[in-house]
Write an enzyme that holds these catalytic residues in place. Sequence first.
Site, PDB file in Angstrom:
ATOM      1  N   LYS A 195     -31.187  38.731 -51.734  1.00 38.40           N
ATOM      2  CA  LYS A 195     -30.397  38.490 -50.356  1.00 38.40           C
ATOM      3  C   LYS A 195     -31.313  39.054 -49.472  1.00 38.40           C
ATOM      4  CE  LYS A 195     -26.327  37.209 -52.254  1.00 38.40           C
ATOM      5  NZ  LYS A 195     -25.764  35.810 -52.069  1.00 38.40           N
ATOM      6  N   ASP A 225     -32.134  34.383 -50.400  1.00 34.01           N
ATOM      7  CA  ASP A 225     -30.911  33.907 -50.085  1.00 34.01           C
ATOM      8  C   ASP A 225     -30.433  34.503 -48.748  1.00 34.01           C
ATOM      9  OD1 ASP A 225     -28.242  32.784 -49.684  1.00 34.01           O
ATOM     10  OD2 ASP A 225     -27.495  33.356 -51.564  1.00 34.01           O
ATOM     11  N   GLU A 248     -32.672  30.212 -49.365  1.00 36.08           N
ATOM     12  CA  GLU A 248     -31.256  29.590 -49.582  1.00 36.08           C
ATOM     13  C   GLU A 248     -30.433  29.801 -48.196  1.00 36.08           C
ATOM     14  OE1 GLU A 248     -29.785  30.303 -53.384  1.00 36.08           O
ATOM     15  OE2 GLU A 248     -27.737  30.381 -52.743  1.00 36.08           O
ATOM     16  N   GLU A 305     -23.836  25.366 -51.700  1.00 31.78           N
ATOM     17  CA  GLU A 305     -22.980  26.089 -52.274  1.00 31.78           C
ATOM     18  C   GLU A 305     -21.963  25.937 -51.292  1.00 31.78           C
ATOM     19  OE1 GLU A 305     -24.302  30.295 -51.859  1.00 31.78           O
ATOM     20  OE2 GLU A 305     -22.154  30.772 -51.742  1.00 31.78           O
ATOM     21  N   ASP A 358     -21.514  23.501 -56.242  1.00 37.59           N
ATOM     22  CA  ASP A 358     -20.689  24.439 -56.672  1.00 37.59           C
ATOM     23  C   ASP A 358     -19.423  23.734 -57.073  1.00 37.59           C
ATOM     24  OD1 ASP A 358     -19.693  27.514 -55.728  1.00 37.59           O
ATOM     25  OD2 ASP A 358     -18.000  25.935 -55.901  1.00 37.59           O
ATOM     26  N   HIS A 371     -24.867  26.740 -57.867  1.00 40.30           N
ATOM     27  CA  HIS A 371     -24.567  27.928 -57.375  1.00 40.30           C
ATOM     28  C   HIS A 371     -23.599  28.567 -58.239  1.00 40.30           C
ATOM     29  CE1 HIS A 371     -21.481  30.338 -54.938  1.00 40.30           C
ATOM     30  NE2 HIS A 371     -22.409  30.780 -54.942  1.00 40.30           N
TER      31      HIS A 371
END
Lengths: 412, 412
Positions: free
Chosen positions: A193, A221, A247, A274, A297, A324
Site C-alpha cells: 500500500k 496500491d 493500482e 476493484e 471484483d 481483486h
Amino acid sequence: MNPDPDYSAAYVELLTSDGEAGEGLVFTIGRGNDVQCAAIEALAGHVVGRDVDALLSGLGNFSRELVGDSQLRWLGPEKGVMHMAIGAVVNAAWDLRARREGKPLWLLLAELAPEQIVDLVDFRYLSDALTRDEALEILRRAEPGKSERIAALQADGVPAYTTTPGWLGYSDEKLIRLLREARDEGFDMVKLKVGADVEDDARRMRIARETMGEGYPIAMDANQRWDVADAVAWLERLAPYDPAWIEEPTSPDDVLAHAAIRRAIAPLRVATGEQMQNRIIAKQLLQAGALDVLQLDASRVGGVNENIAILLLAAKFDIPVCPHAGGVGLCELVQHYAFFDAAAVAGPRSDRYIEYVHHLHEHFEDPVVIDQGSYAAPTNPGSGARMHERSVQEHRFPQGDVWKDLSDADAS
Amino acid sequence: MNPDPDYSAAYVELLTSDGEAGEGLVFTIGRGNDVQCAAIEALAGHVVGRDVDALLSGLGNFSRELVGDSQLRWLGPEKGVMHMAIGAVVNAAWDLRARREGKPLWLLLAELAPEQIVDLVDFRYLSDALTRDEALEILRRAEPGKSERIAALQADGVPAYTTTPGWLGYSDEKLIRLLREARDEGFDMVKLKVGADVEDDARRMRIARETMGEGYPIAMDANQRWDVADAVAWLERLAPYDPAWIEEPTSPDDVLAHAAIRRAIAPLRVATGEQMQNRIIAKQLLQAGALDVLQLDASRVGGVNENIAILLLAAKFDIPVCPHAGGVGLCELVQHYAFFDAAAVAGPRSDRYIEYVHHLHEHFEDPVVIDQGSYAAPTNPGSGARMHERSVQEHRFPQGDVWKDLSDADAS
C-alpha cells in the site's frame, strides 16, 4: 482512504423448498452493511416463490430482469448499493446452480458452449467495443485445447500474489519479516500500500526491493488517493524501485485520469478495477487505454453475468485480468473468474495473478487452497460463498455472540 | 426505460431543538424508495445532536464529512443510492440555512464571496480540469455587475422549456393540442421523448415541426435507449426535423460513447446529465467533448456543494447548464441552480433553460411560478423542498390515506 475498516458482509441465502441452498455475499464495511441489506431485501420479489429449475436454466434472463427492474434501476442505473445487491442475488443463484450440477463455478462456466456463454451477457452499451459476434469468436477461439487447459489448471492452479506484507503502519522489521515469509510461502509477487507519505513509501519500496532482490515483482496500491498531477509526481519518486504496477492511482470513476496517468508514467503499468462500478466503465477503461491490468471484483458489479462480460472485454483488448481479493470471502469468490478466464476465455497467460490476503478464510466451508504461491483449482461444487453456519450465527448483527461480547466489553 | 413510473420521494427533515426545520428530498420510483430511506437513515449519526450553528456555518466540511464516511464510501464511492442520500441530507442543511438567513437558496449562494463559494467545493479528482484557483477566477470574473444581474433575474426570470407535450403514447391530436398550449403559455422550447420506434418518432417530430414552425426549438430525449451505432442511425433519421438537442442518447456512465455520438451527429447537439452520478463524470463529459448541454439534477449527486462544483466545471468549459426537472419536486429544487449560475457563475447566456413539467407542484409550500414561459425568481426563504404537511401525511408509505385508498381499491 478507509480509516474504519470494520469488515462486514451482506450474506444472501436462496433456499429452495427441497432444502437446497445457494449463497452470495457483498463485502461491506460497518454501517454500510445495513444499507446493503435493505437493497438486497428490495429484490426479494424477484426470487421468492420462483420455479427453481426455470430460474437456474435462464440465468441470463434472471440477471437482465434484476438489472432492468425500472423502480430500482432509477437508483443507479447499474451502480453502487443496488447493483451490488443484484450481484449478490445473481451470484447466489449461480452458487445454487453449481451445487446442483456438482461442479465448482469456474468449471461449470468453462464447460458451457460459447453460445450459452454469450447468452448470459447483456451487450447493451457494449457494442461499440464488443459485439455478441466478437464475443462468440473469442470463445470459439478458446475451444480447441480447452480440456487440456482445464487439466493443467487442475494440476497447477493459478499464481497468487499477496498483499499481506504491504499494509501501511507496519514497522520496517515487520515488513521485512512478512516479505520473507511471502517468498518462503512461494508467492511470486507482493503488493505494498502506498499514498500516505511519499518519503515513507520510498523507504518501504527500497526496503522491499532490497529484501526481494532485483526483478521480483512488487506492486503498489494507492487506493484512489491522488489527482492526476499528484499521481505523476509521486510515481516519479517511486519508479526507481521498479514497481510491477500502480493500482487505483485515482478515482475508480475517472477513466480519463487513469489514461492520463498511464501515459505519463509509462512504462510503469496501471492496474484498476476493484471498485469499477459496471461493464460500461470497464469498457471505457479499455477503450481509453487507461489500464494495463484489470482487477475485477466478485461483489462490486452485477454478479457472474456482468463479470463474464468484463472478462470478454479484457480478452478483446488483450489486457490481463488479475482479480481483486481480500475483504470477506473475496479470495473464495474471485478465484473462479481467473480459472474460467484461463480455461475458456483469454486462455493461458503468464501475467495472470489472483490477489491473496491471509485473513477470514476460516469462516468459509470451502476455503481457498494456496499451494506454493498458487491458488489450487476449486474442486467442490459451488461458488465458494457458503460460510460455516456457526460463523454466520456468531457474527450476525446485532444479535450474534461476537457483537454481544463487544457490547459487554464496551459496557465494562 | 421506465415502465413502472410510480413517482416517489425520500423526504428528509432536519429538526432543530428551536423548532426550525430544513427539508431535502430524493426523487425515486416505487420500491426504490425503501432502499433510499435506508441509506438516509445510515447518515443520522452525522446529524442528530449536532450544534446547528456550527454545522450550518461549515457546510463545506459537513459535505466532505458525509462523502468521506469511509464505511459508507465503500458502497460507491460517490454514486448511486448512498450518494443521493448524502445529497438529500446536505440539501436539507442548506434549506435550513437559507430559511435562517431569510433568503431563497439561489440568492444566498449568489451573495457569498468567491472565496466562500470555493470553500464549499471538494476539488478532489477535479484538479486536472479545474483547480481551486481557476474556480476563484471564474467567480471573480462574475463579481462586477452581479447585483444588476440579480435584479434582472428577479425582474425577468429564467426561460423554461416544457416536456409536458412530449410523452410517448399520446395521440397525434393530443400532441398537437399540447404543443399549441405550450406555445400559448409562452414556452420558447418543448421536448419530445423518443427512442421506442424510429418511424413513430419521425412522425411525431414532423408533426411537432409543422405545428411549431421552422426555427422553434424542439428537443428530444432518448432516456438512455441506444448503443452508439443505434443512436447515430436513429438520429440521422430524425435530424431533418432540426431538433434542438438529443438528450441521454446512451448510458449516463458512458463518457466515450456520448463523445462518439456527438462527433457523428454534429451539428445536432448532445445533452446529458440528469443521471450523471457525480462531479467526476461531469468533468470527463466536459473533457471529452461529450456534450453541448449539461443537465444537472438536484437529487442525483451529493447535493448543493457538488452541484456548485459542476456549475464551475461547466463554466470553465463554456457549456450551458440546463437543469433537469420533473419527477417529484425537481422543478422547485433545480431552479435555484440556474438562477445562481446566471447571477454568480457563468453569468447571462441565451442558451440557458430550465426544464418544466406541469405536475405535482400542488404538494409544495413554495411551488415554482412560471410566468410567460419563464421561471420567476424564487423569493421565499429556503430551497423549495418543503412539502405541505398534509401532502406528506397523506402520501406517507404505507400508512398514508392515499395508500389506504389504493389498498381498499385493490381489495374491492
